[in-house]
Write an enzyme that holds these catalytic residues in place. Structure first.
Site, PDB file in Angstrom:
ATOM      1  N   LYS A 119       0.548  -1.168   0.487  1.00  0.00           N
ATOM      2  CA  LYS A 119       0.320   0.399  -0.502  1.00  0.00           C
ATOM      3  C   LYS A 119       1.387   0.770   0.291  1.00  0.00           C
ATOM      4  O   LYS A 119       2.323   0.896   1.217  1.00  0.00           O
ATOM      5  CB  LYS A 119      -0.971   0.069   1.087  1.00  0.00           C
ATOM      6  CG  LYS A 119      -1.860  -1.569   0.920  1.00  0.00           C
ATOM      7  CD  LYS A 119      -2.881  -1.065   2.617  1.00  0.00           C
ATOM      8  CE  LYS A 119      -3.790  -2.094   2.682  1.00  0.00           C
ATOM      9  NZ  LYS A 119      -5.016  -1.611   1.659  1.00  0.00           N
ATOM     10  N   ARG A 125     -10.243 -11.605   2.631  1.00  0.00           N
ATOM     11  CA  ARG A 125     -11.303 -12.657   1.425  1.00  0.00           C
ATOM     12  C   ARG A 125     -10.580 -14.293   1.913  1.00  0.00           C
ATOM     13  O   ARG A 125     -10.953 -15.322   2.329  1.00  0.00           O
ATOM     14  CB  ARG A 125     -11.571 -12.491   0.286  1.00  0.00           C
ATOM     15  CG  ARG A 125     -10.220 -12.256  -1.052  1.00  0.00           C
ATOM     16  CD  ARG A 125     -10.879 -11.942  -2.085  1.00  0.00           C
ATOM     17  NE  ARG A 125     -10.416  -9.728  -2.181  1.00  0.00           N
ATOM     18  CZ  ARG A 125     -11.234  -8.947  -2.448  1.00  0.00           C
ATOM     19  NH1 ARG A 125     -11.126  -9.289  -3.461  1.00  0.00           N
ATOM     20  NH2 ARG A 125     -11.499  -8.069  -2.929  1.00  0.00           N
TER      21      ARG A 125
END
Length: 455
Positions: free
Chosen positions: A233, A307
């Site tokens: 990120k 996920r």
């Protein structure tokens, strides 16, 4: 100092103010005849219970700012003006907001908090409502505390210890999986995502059985810090990634609330605890993970790690008998693009129930909006080398494709609810009972959904 809180309507404020010049929630303090009156504008086209929580928070903040030593609240004039609302619930929700507004996270500040004023009420007949308001607020504050902890103070190990401490004197049984236990239970994704960190991954399992009701599984994303892994990120807001465990915090708070209220439920919480870092042993784009249900997933992006670990948790919850599985996670930035910063997205393979969940969100203050599971978007999750890719090939509908990915880990007869709360882990504005830091979103909503599903 005795404070009488009164509704601000035309004619009742004498020469001091005019209700026509104020907005909902505005307050004015007036002293007359040795009595202090706090006039509050409660005029609103549609008044909901959440408005009472917000007013409770605003009154708490206002009274605290006046630095009174002793405060006696006379709130009956407010409740009488809102006589269309159930009085007992009105008291509970107002005081819930009052308690929540008193929160602050100052663990690492040297300054001491100012002494609290002594509080007296004029509704002593509602002790049970006051007690429930306090229990609800305390559970939300547990989630707030967990989210606000810095990453070096809430590693997977320390998080597991905190969970054990929180439930030490309750009827919730806590088990922590680590090392070879993760392998034995087929939790390969948790191991894979967490292996880039010097802080080993774990999984917490919390069991509460107060009845023979439907077995509900709660699965919360517990990524204690998300750097994005190899797909790192960027941006100035990366510090917020300490809150990437907001879904797990909601689950912990909800379990504490269910236990403290002795709710007649059968629920198991499953919480994967990992750090997603780009260490020397980090998992890589192109790696393939084999899940317990036989599916192989290619890692298209290491920043779509939530996920991956949720899928492990969902499969485990089903393997131990949960027939309804509810997962909650700070999963996608796309949900904020769709719904803004105040409302989380909620998905289900039983779409007809979504509007009931929306109503529960309105009642609890944890707003959710029904989102679609568009099955055709499964095409975006195709992989050339495995059954699935964890990253969509489309730049659009990211919250939906993330939900579609998770749907592959739901067994045929399992009812499944997915809450993407990435945009709500912090308050959209600091009004009412919302303060700096985490919101504690999801605690009250999860409790209500579990009770509903366990009937």
């Amino acid at each position: 100092m005795e404070i009488v809180v009164r509704p601000m309507v035309a004619g009742n404020t004498g020469d001091f103010s005019s209700a026509n010049n104020t907005e909902f929630g505005d307050m004015r303090l007036v002293q007359k005849d040795n009595m202090v009156y706090l006039f509050m504008n409660i005029a609103k086209p549609v008044f909901q219970m959440e408005d009472l929580r917000e007013l409770g928070g605003e009154v708490r903040k206002y009274v605290a700012s006046q630095k009174f030593g002793t405060v006696t609240l006379q709130l009956n004039p407010i409740f009488e003006a809102l006589r269309e609302l159930p009085l007992q619930k009105a008291v509970q929700f107002f005081m819930e907001g009052w308690f929540l507004a008193n929160y602050s996270f100052d663990t690492y500040k040297r300054i001491e908090r100012q002494a609290e004023f002594t509080l007296r009420y004029d509704f002593s007949l509602y002790k049970s409502q006051l007690q429930e308001a306090k229990v609800q607020a305390d559970a939300v504050n547990i989630a707030r505390d967990l989210c606000n902890e810095p990453a070096n103070k809430l590693t997977p190990q320390r998080y597991a210890e905190k969970i054990t401490e929180i439930f030490q004197h309750t009827n919730v049984a806590v088990e922590i999986f680590e090392g070879e236990e993760l392998t034995r239970h087929g939790l390969e994704a948790i191991k894979m995502v967490g292996k880039g960190s010097v802080n080993p991954p774990k999984m917490a399992v919390l069991r509460l059985k107060n009845s023979d009701a439907t077995h509900v599984g709660l699965v919360g994303k517990g990524v204690t810090f998300d750097s994005g892994g190899i797909n790192t990120k960027t941006g100035k807001g990366i510090w917020e990634m300490k809150m990437d465990m907001g879904g797990s915090a909601a689950v912990v708070g909800a379990m504490k609330l269910l236990a403290d209220l002795n709710s007649p439920v059968h629920v198991t919480a499953v919480i994967p605890l990992v750090e997603n870092l780009a260490g020397t042993n980090a998992y890589l784009p192109s790696d393939v993970i084999q899940y317990k249900n036989g599916l192989h997933v290619e890692v298209g992006n290491t920043d779509a790690e939530g996920r991956l670990v949720l899928a492990d948790g969902m499969l485990y919850a089903q393997s131990i008998g949960a027939t309804t599985v509810i997962d909650v996670a700070t999963l996608t930035g796309a949900i904020g693009q769709a719904l803004g910063l105040k409302t989380a997205g909620i998905f289900s393979n039983k779409e007809e129930d979504l509007w009931a969940y929306k109503e529960l969100g309105e009642q609890t203050g944890d707003d959710v909006w029904p989102m679609p599971l568009i099955k055709d978007y499964q095409d975006y999750m195709k992989s050339d080398y495995a059954d699935l890719n964890n990253m969509s090939s489309s730049n659009f509908g990211g919250a939906i494709t993330a939900a579609i990915f998770l749907s592959n880990f739901v067994e045929k007869d399992t009812k499944w609810v997915h809450i993407d709360m990435a945009n709500t882990v912090r308050p959209w504005k600091q009004y009412g009972y919302h303060v700096k830091g985490a919101t504690g979103f999801g605690v009250r909503l999860l409790k209500e959904i579990v009770c509903r599903e366990g009937e």
